[in-house]
Design a protein around this motif. Structure first.
Motif, mmCIF file in Angstrom:
data_model
loop_
_atom_site.group_PDB
_atom_site.id
_atom_site.type_symbol
_atom_site.label_atom_id
_atom_site.label_comp_id
_atom_site.label_asym_id
_atom_site.label_seq_id
_atom_site.Cartn_x
_atom_site.Cartn_y
_atom_site.Cartn_z
ATOM 1 N N PRO A 151 -52.431 94.998 18.943
ATOM 2 C CA PRO A 151 -51.204 94.286 19.342
ATOM 3 C C PRO A 151 -50.305 95.143 20.226
ATOM 4 O O PRO A 151 -50.178 96.345 20.021
ATOM 5 N N VAL A 152 -49.713 94.507 21.227
ATOM 6 C CA VAL A 152 -48.860 95.191 22.194
ATOM 7 C C VAL A 152 -47.593 94.370 22.390
ATOM 8 O O VAL A 152 -47.644 93.136 22.483
ATOM 9 N N GLU A 153 -46.450 95.044 22.441
ATOM 10 C CA GLU A 153 -45.173 94.391 22.734
ATOM 11 C C GLU A 153 -45.059 94.204 24.244
ATOM 12 O O GLU A 153 -44.659 95.103 24.987
ATOM 13 N N GLY A 154 -45.442 93.000 24.714
ATOM 14 C CA GLY A 154 -45.554 92.766 26.153
ATOM 15 C C GLY A 154 -44.263 92.930 26.930
ATOM 16 O O GLY A 154 -44.229 93.580 27.979
ATOM 17 N N LEU A 155 -43.154 92.327 26.439
ATOM 18 C CA LEU A 155 -41.897 92.373 27.182
ATOM 19 C C LEU A 155 -41.351 93.798 27.243
ATOM 20 O O LEU A 155 -40.876 94.250 28.299
ATOM 21 N N ALA A 156 -41.403 94.513 26.129
ATOM 22 C CA ALA A 156 -40.935 95.904 26.120
ATOM 23 C C ALA A 156 -41.807 96.770 27.030
ATOM 24 O O ALA A 156 -41.306 97.645 27.750
ATOM 25 N N LEU A 157 -43.115 96.499 27.015
ATOM 26 C CA LEU A 157 -44.027 97.221 27.898
ATOM 27 C C LEU A 157 -43.637 97.014 29.356
ATOM 28 O O LEU A 157 -43.574 97.965 30.140
ATOM 29 N N ALA A 158 -43.359 95.768 29.739
ATOM 30 C CA ALA A 158 -42.985 95.468 31.119
ATOM 31 C C ALA A 158 -41.686 96.165 31.503
ATOM 32 O O ALA A 158 -41.540 96.677 32.628
ATOM 33 N N GLY A 206 -47.961 94.052 30.913
ATOM 34 C CA GLY A 206 -46.871 93.637 30.034
ATOM 35 C C GLY A 206 -46.470 92.193 30.264
ATOM 36 O O GLY A 206 -46.242 91.431 29.300
ATOM 37 N N LEU A 207 -46.379 91.793 31.546
ATOM 38 C CA LEU A 207 -45.993 90.415 31.858
ATOM 39 C C LEU A 207 -47.056 89.424 31.388
ATOM 40 O O LEU A 207 -46.727 88.350 30.858
ATOM 41 N N ILE A 208 -48.343 89.776 31.582
ATOM 42 C CA ILE A 208 -49.420 88.887 31.148
ATOM 43 C C ILE A 208 -49.410 88.729 29.625
ATOM 44 O O ILE A 208 -49.510 87.611 29.083
#
Length: 339
Positions: A151-158, A206-208
């Protein structure tokens, strides 16, 4: 050869008569001449400016490395962790580039008769190897994430990736331009560019993930960045290794020099044992044997050889062995001479 800019030309003709040259047991005399032209200008102001830019890029890279390392741990993103690890290698490479410039600025001495101009080339070679290692590490980690998505925090990653992208873009613009013949700076720019690509990959991943939840976007885009880094690492390593191995300067056709020089310079019958290499890209050297016509003046012919090589092939330092008879015919070239 000092790192300053100076020029001189000196030739010696010990005469065509036997016994007046160096006698190697064949009875044939020959003369040695040396023509040197150090018209290249290393520009201390430009060197200082380049070092300042590298230091600033190092500060930016080290800061963003810490931001991405924390962000990668927080979001569980391989793209960010990989980019932070990559930037750690890049910070080391930029530091190496700064130290190499400091060494290259030192003048020639008894132990380093050509100066320390190859320190930046050695730094570029080391940076190229680092790029290859970073590419391999990212690829291995990406394969593991593809097999077992996490699992990855997409918005925070972006968001973190966007900060890294802006900073890396600033560092790239800081270093880009005027480095075509400077392998050290090219290696540094290659590292910063790979950081920039890593940030772009992390931002897209992150956006994807934020919009679709597709976790494999993170490792897949990391692989793409790794391939681009691999391409850059191979190029920088290959070009710097060519200089370190004293390969002929790019674009210089040695057989062409052998055939063109007697036609271009009056007083030369033939040339042989032509060798060319570079101290750094753009700082080219050559040695050759020139067989002169019987009536040719050695000093004038040496000057013409030097000028023609400088103007036609950008050879700044030339050493010429002047002969009145081809040493290959007289068996006077020495056992260790190579074609």
């Amino acid at each position: 050869m000092s790192a300053g800019h100076h020029g001189h030309d000196h030739g010696h003709d010990h005469g065509p008569a036997a016994g007046c040259g160096h006698d190697h047991g064949s009875g044939q005399g020959h003369s040695h001449g040396h023509g040197h032209d150090h018209g290249h200008d290393h520009g201390h102001d430009h060197g200082d400016q380049g070092a300042g830019r590298l230091k600033l890029a190092l500060a930016i890279t080290a800061t963003i490395m810490l931001v991405e390392a924390v962000g990668g741990w927080w979001t569980n993103s391989l793209a960010l962790i990989a980019d932070a690890g990559h930037m750690l290698a890049d910070a080391g490479s930029l530091l190496l580039a700064v130290l190499a410039l400091a060494q290259a600025a030192k003048p020639a001495d008894a132990r380093h008769s050509y100066g320390r101009g190859r320190f930046p080339v050695l730094a570029a070679f080391s940076n190229g190897l680092l790029l290859l290692g970073v590419s391999a590490w990212i690829s291995i980690e990406a394969v593991q994430r593809l097999l077992t998505p996490e699992p990855v925090e997409g918005l925070a990653l972006a968001g973190v990736a966007l900060i890294g992208l802006i900073a890396n873009l600033a560092a790239f613009l800081l270093l880009h331009g005027g480095h075509e013949h400077d392998l050290n700076r090219r290696g540094a720019v290659a590292h910063v560019l790979s950081d920039l690509l890593g940030s772009v990959a992390a931002l897209i991943a992150g956006l994807i993930i934020w919009q679709t939840g597709w976790l494999r976007a993170d490792p897949l885009l990391s692989v793409l960045a790794a391939l681009l880094i691999l391409r850059t690492g191979i190029r920088v390593t290959r070009e710097s290794a060519h200089v370190l191995l004293e390969g002929a300067p790019p674009g210089l056709n040695l057989p062409g020099v052998v055939s063109e020089l007697p036609r271009a310079v009056a007083g030369i019958q033939s040339v042989h044992h032509v060798h060319a290499w570079s101290i750094t890209p753009g700082e080219n050297l050559m040695t050759l044997h020139a067989v002169l016509a019987p009536a040719a003046d050695a000093d004038q012919t040496l000057s013409r050889i030097r000028n023609w090589l400088r103007d036609t092939h950008r050879i700044g330092h030339v050493t010429v062995q002047v002969e009145r008879q081809d040493c290959e015919v007289s068996a006077d070239c020495g056992a260790d001479e190579r074609q």
